[in-house]
Design an enzyme around this catalytic site. Structure first.
Site, PDB file in Angstrom:
ATOM      1  N   HIS A  68      20.625 -13.926   4.788  1.00 63.00           N
ATOM      2  CA  HIS A  68      21.691 -13.476   3.654  1.00 63.00           C
ATOM      3  C   HIS A  68      22.736 -14.640   3.312  1.00 63.00           C
ATOM      4  O   HIS A  68      22.412 -15.698   3.927  1.00 63.00           O
ATOM      5  CB  HIS A  68      22.257 -12.439   4.188  1.00 63.00           C
ATOM      6  N   HIS A  92      23.876 -16.795   6.512  1.00 60.70           N
ATOM      7  CA  HIS A  92      23.242 -17.619   6.750  1.00 60.70           C
ATOM      8  C   HIS A  92      23.194 -18.916   6.048  1.00 60.70           C
ATOM      9  O   HIS A  92      23.328 -20.274   6.455  1.00 60.70           O
ATOM     10  CB  HIS A  92      21.476 -17.134   7.027  1.00 60.70           C
TER      11      HIS A  92
HETATM   12  P1  AMP Z   1      20.928 -14.158  13.218  1.00 54.31           P
HETATM   13  O1  AMP Z   1      19.924 -14.440  12.249  1.00 54.31           O
HETATM   14  O2  AMP Z   1      21.606 -12.943  13.192  1.00 54.31           O
HETATM   15  O3  AMP Z   1      20.550 -14.552  14.746  1.00 54.31           O
HETATM   16  O4  AMP Z   1      22.102 -15.313  12.923  1.00 54.31           O
HETATM   17  C1  AMP Z   1      21.786 -16.637  12.856  1.00 54.31           C
HETATM   18  C2  AMP Z   1      23.218 -17.448  12.460  1.00 54.31           C
HETATM   19  O5  AMP Z   1      23.884 -16.863  11.345  1.00 54.31           O
HETATM   20  C3  AMP Z   1      24.258 -17.029  13.668  1.00 54.31           C
HETATM   21  O6  AMP Z   1      24.712 -18.544  14.337  1.00 54.31           O
HETATM   22  C4  AMP Z   1      25.052 -16.139  13.278  1.00 54.31           C
HETATM   23  O7  AMP Z   1      26.406 -16.281  13.723  1.00 54.31           O
HETATM   24  C5  AMP Z   1      25.051 -16.436  11.823  1.00 54.31           C
HETATM   25  N1  AMP Z   1      25.386 -15.240  10.879  1.00 54.31           N
HETATM   26  C6  AMP Z   1      24.900 -14.115  10.790  1.00 54.31           C
HETATM   27  N2  AMP Z   1      25.846 -13.327   9.994  1.00 54.31           N
HETATM   28  C7  AMP Z   1      26.768 -14.292   9.604  1.00 54.31           C
HETATM   29  C8  AMP Z   1      27.810 -14.085   8.551  1.00 54.31           C
HETATM   30  N3  AMP Z   1      27.989 -12.803   8.036  1.00 54.31           N
HETATM   31  N4  AMP Z   1      28.649 -15.005   8.226  1.00 54.31           N
HETATM   32  C9  AMP Z   1      28.352 -16.337   8.813  1.00 54.31           C
HETATM   33  N5  AMP Z   1      27.406 -16.685   9.767  1.00 54.31           N
HETATM   34  C10 AMP Z   1      26.500 -15.557  10.272  1.00 54.31           C
END
Ligand code: AMP
Length: 286
Positions: free
Chosen positions: A34, A37
């Site tokens: 999204h 990311h």
């Molecule tokens: P995930 O796919 O949930 O493991 O997240 C991958 C990376 O994206 C991690 O470093 C999360 O902290 C970051 N992330 C997830 N959601 C957001 C968001 N809304 N804003 C900024 N970074 C995000």
């Protein structure tokens, strides 16, 4: 944009880039990408420059899910993720299989884990006891595979970013961790792959997390309040969202994660709220 699924091929590419002097920025994800990311991808690009390389890993890491958590139903859409990465200027997607990352784990032949022992105790670590062990293990492995000079993490997972920073310092990983701001929906809900699980009524109430932080800020109004008082106020506030069940709300120092007894401007707040089986988290500076 290259898609690599093998560890050996990724390490070979990393060596080649290094020999050519290209800077490598890395964004680890579990996919179902999204705008949050993609903001990390842009931050990585900004830092490595036009001639640098940006790598995104897409891997739903089984070791960071508890036995009763959502591993099997975690949302996935690899094709769409590839399109988004290509459109955002990613150079390479590393998308390994479980067999590639944890060879023969089911047979007990995978047995090395990385554990951070202090910062991971409270909050997410208390609610999800094996979660951070899985995170630090997979992130350490990914750093050894991708060999970036910087990696970008989201402030959305504040405790995770603090633990990764500590691991990098403690274990002398030769790279820099950058933490990028949380990207939100227009109504304040922090973007998350798990928001997809919410039904319409839950989605409407999911703004309770960001509203609870706004509420905390307005209750503080520049004063100092004890954590206990503020927690009690917020519990009452969150009850108004009838579909929400508060898991925790905590106040702490942003860098050390040490619990704050007195809450003031600049104290950090984090909370986790269940909507049915879906667990949402958020955090921010007060
Ligand atoms: P995930 O796919 O949930 O493991 O997240 C991958 C990376 O994206 C991690 O470093 C999360 O902290 C970051 N992330 C997830 N959601 C957001 C968001 N809304 N804003 C900024 N970074 C995000």
């Amino acid at each position: 944009m290259r898609i690599v699924t093998s560890v050996v091929a990724m390490q070979r590419q990393a060596r080649l880039w290094r020999r050519r002097g290209a800077r490598v920025g890395f964004v680890p994800t579990m996919g179902y990408l999204h705008a949050g990311h993609l903001s990390l991808v842009r931050e990585a690009r900004r830092r490595v420059g036009r001639t640098g390389k940006v790598v995104v890993s897409i891997y739903v890491n089984p070791t960071q899910f508890g036995p009763k958590e959502d591993l099997s139903r975690y949302p996935r859409d690899f094709k769409r993720d590839c399109q988004l990465c290509r459109a955002t200027g990613v150079d390479l997607i590393f998308a390994p299989s479980d067999a590639e990352m944890y060879p023969r784990r089911a047979e007990g032949l995978y047995s090395t884990y990385v554990v951070e022992e202090v910062l991971g105790q409270g909050m997410e670590g208390a609610s999800r006891p094996t979660h951070f062990r899985g995170v630090t293990t997979v992130v350490a492995k990914l750093f050894n595979i991708v060999q970036p000079e910087l990696a970008v993490f989201g402030a959305k997972d504040w405790q995770q970013a603090a633990i990764v920073k500590r691991m990098v310092t403690d274990l002398n990983f030769p790279l820099r961790i950058v933490v990028a701001p949380t990207i939100r929906e227009p109504d304040g809900l922090a973007m998350s792959s798990r928001n997809k699980y919410l039904d319409a009524a839950q989605r409407a109430q999911a703004t309770i997390l960001s509203r609870a932080m706004a509420r905390a800020r307005s209750l503080l109004k520049g004063r100092t309040v004890t954590a206990g008082t503020l927690k009690a106020e917020l519990r009452r506030f969150i009850v108004a969202a009838t579909l929400a069940r508060l898991d925790y709300v905590e106040f702490f120092e942003p860098e050390t994660l040490l619990p704050a007894v007195k809450v003031r401007r600049g104290t950090h707040m984090a909370l986790a709220v269940f909507f049915g089986k879906t667990r949402l988290i958020d955090n921010g500076s007060l």
